[in-house]
Design an enzyme around this catalytic site. Structure first.
Site: not given
Length: 485
Positions: A230-231, A234-235, A252, A286
Site C-alpha cells: 500500500g502507500s 500507511v506502510g 511494499e 506501483c
C-alpha cells in the site's frame, strides 16, 4: 440489473456476518450508481475470532508435509482457473481495469499458486560442516505462525495470492484483510479456497475499515508477521506498530518509477512501452511509469510520437472489448489524480494533453480522467516527486544519460526503473547506478515475473523481497540444528 449480493467474512471454514451486521457497499467505478455487492463492516471482535481460528489451526497445518500443503494449493488453483471469467468480471466491475487485464491477472494468480505448490517439495535447509567430526549440523526452517495479510485494491487477485500462497506452503496460517474497494473480488478468491477443502482456520478473511481491521492486525499479540502492500504513509504505521511489539513485517510501498529514453533508443519501442507501463490499469500500478526522462537530441520526435499514440487511447468501461483504459478505481482516487494535475499546472509544468474528467454521456457517471501528459517538468515539482497512482506522465528533458540517471534517482522511492538504449555502456551504467529494486532494459517499468524476487529500495519497501524463492526469507525463520550422538 440483479440485486447486489452480500458477502461474509470467512472464519474457521465458515462464512459469517459481522457481529454488528453493518455493511460496506462496493461501487462500480465505471458507473457510480451501480453497487457490485456488499461486504462486512467488521469489528475487532470479528478479527479476534479469525486470529483465534488461525492460531488454533496452525500447529496442525504446520505438521502437514509440504507435499500435502502443496496439494491444497493445486486444488485452489484449479478452482480459480475454472471460475476465471467470473472472477475477472467481478474485478473489472469493482476496480475498473479492463476485462483482458483482469483475466490476465487472475491467470497469474493461478500460476502463482501452482508455483508455490511446487515449493512444498523443494529443500528448506542445508548441511553445514561442523568442527566436531562426530556431530551433524544443518539448518531447517520454521514458519512464523499466524500471518496478517493486508492488500490494496489495484491487484485484488495477484497481490493477495503472492502473499497467501507462500505463507501457507511454508506452514503458516493466514488472516487476510483485503481493500474495501475490491473485497467482493477477494471473497470470490476465498470461495475457491473453501471449495478446495482447505482445513478450517488455515485461511481467514475479515473485511472492514483499515483503521479498525488493519490497525487491529498491526496490534494483535497473536499475529506473528504482517505482509503489507500500500502507500508509504500507511506502510510506516504498519512497520512501527509491528516493531513495537516484536512482530516480523514486510512492506511494499509504491514508487515514482522512471523510464530513461536515450538518444540511441528505438523510439517506437520506447513510446509503446511508456504508454503501456504508464497508462495501462489507468496508471494504478506501483511499478507504473510516472517520469519519462528523455535526451534532448530525440526529445521532440519522442514527444510527437507519444502524444499521437496517447490520443488514440479508447477510454471506457472495462467490460467493453474496445476499451483500452478504464476509470480510476474510486471517486477518492479520481480526486487525488485531479489534485496532482492541478498541482502540476500551478507549479509551472506545461499540460500537453488531457488533464480533465470525461463529460461524455456514457462516461459522466464513472470516475474517468483523460490520460495526461506534462512537459517542462523539473525534478523538484510535486508531480515529479510524489506517487500519483493515475494516468499522468511527466516529461523531463536532459542532456546526457548521466544527467538522466541523476534525475531518476532524485526521489525517495526506488521500486522500478527502465531504460531504452542500444548502447551497452548505457545499459551497464544504468544497471550499476540506478537506485531501484527492479531494473528493466528495453522493457516497460511495470511488471515482474512471478518466479523472480520483487521489492524496492529506499522508501519503496522494508528492504525485503516478495515472490519467487525469496519469499521463504520472510515467511520462515532459520533454525540451526546441532546433533551429537
Amino acid at each position: 440489473m440483479t440485486e447486489p449480493i452480500t458477502y461474509f467474512n470467512y472464519i474457521n471454514g465458515n462464512w459469517k456476518t459481522s457481529i454488528n451486521e453493518e455493511l460496506i457497499p462496493s461501487i462500480n467505478p465505471a458507473n457510480k450508481h451501480e453497487i457490485v455487492g456488499y461486504v462486512q463492516k467488521s469489528t475487532i471482535v470479528d478479527l479476534d475470532h479469525a486470529v483465534r481460528a488461525a492460531k488454533e489451526s496452525q500447529a496442525g497445518w504446520k505438521k502437514q508435509s509440504g507435499a500435502i500443503r502443496g496439494e491444497y494449493l493445486y486444488k485452489v488453483a484449479n478452482h480459480i482457473e475454472k471460475n476465471i471469467d467470473e472472477i475477472a468480471t467481478v474485478m473489472t466491475k469493482e476496480m475498473g481495469k479492463t476485462f483482458t487485464e483482469a483475466k490476465g491477472e487472475t491467470a497469474r494468480g493461478v500460476a502463482i499458486l501452482r508455483y508455490y505448490a511446487g515449493e512444498g517439495m523443494r529443500k528448506i535447509g542445508d548441511v553445514i560442516p561442523s568442527t566436531d567430526s562426530d556431530a551433524l549440523m544443518f539448518t531447517t526452517r520454521a514458519p512464523l505462525g499466524v500471518v496478517g495479510v493486508i492488500t490494496p485494491w489495484n491487484f485484488p487477485v495477484a497481490i493477495p495470492i503472492w502473499k497467501i500462497a507462500p505463507a501457507l506452503i511454508y506452514g503458516n496460517t493466514v488472516v487476510f484483510k483485503p481493500a474495501n474497494e475490491t473485497s467482493v473480488t477477494a471473497a470470490k478468491v476465498i470461495e475457491c479456497f473453501d471449495e478446495a477443502g482447505i482445513p478450517p482456520g488455515v485461511i481467514n478473511m475479515v473485511t472492514g475499515q483499515g483503521s479498525v481491521i488493519g490497525q487491529g492486525i498491526i496490534d494483535h499479540v497473536d499475529i506473528d508477521g504482517i505482509t503489507f502492500t500500500g502507500s508509504d504513509e500507511v506502510g510506516k504505521v504498519v512497520g512501527q506498530g509491528a516493531l513495537a511489539r516484536g512482530a516480523k513485517y514486510q512492506l511494499e510501498m509504491g514508487g515514482k518509477n522512471p523510464v530513461i529514453v536515450a538518444a540511441d533508443a528505438d523510439l517506437e519501442l520506447a513510446v509503446e512501452a511508456t504508454i503501456s507501463g504508464g497508462l495501462r490499469s489507468t496508471g494504478q500500478k506501483c511499478t507504473a511509469t510516472s517520469r519519462v526522462i528523455v535526451q534532448k537530441d530525440i526529445y521532440e520526435e519522442f514527444k510527437e510520437k507519444l502524444i499521437k499514440k496517447v490520443k488514440e487511447i479508447k477510454v471506457g468501461n472495462g467490460l467493453d472489448e474496445a476499451t483500452w483504459m478504464g476509470p480510476c478505481a474510486s471517486e477518492s482516487q479520481l480526486n487525488t489524480v485531479l489534485s496532482y494535475i492541478e498541482k502540476g499546472n500551478e507549479e509551472g509544468a506545461t499540460l500537453l494533453y488531457g488533464g480533465e474528467i470525461h463529460e461524455e454521456k456514457e462516461l459522466k457517471n464513472g470516475f474517468y480522467v483523460q490520460p495526461t501528459i506534462f512537459e517542462n517538468v523539473t525534478s523538484q515539482m510535486t508531480i515529479a516527486q510524489e506517487e500519483i497512482f493515475g494516468p499522468v506522465l511527466a516529461l523531463i528533458k536532459v542532456d546526457t544519460v548521466e544527467e538522466a540517471l541523476a534525475v531518476a534517482n532524485d526521489v525517495k522511492f526506488g521500486l522500478s526503473a527502465s531504460i531504452f538504449t542500444t548502447n551497452i555502456n548505457n545499459m551497464l551504467s544504468f544497471i550499476n547506478d540506478i537506485d531501484s529494486g527492479l531494473v528493466r532494459i528495453n522493457a516497460e517499468s511495470a511488471g515482474v515475473e512471478l518466479q523472480a524476487p520483487f521489492g524496492g529500495m529506499k522508501q519503496s519497501s522494508s528492504h525485503s523481497r516478495e515472490q519467487g524463492q525469496a519469499a521463504i526469507e520472510f515467511f520462515t525463520s532459520i533454525k540451526t540444528v546441532f546433533v551429537k550422538g
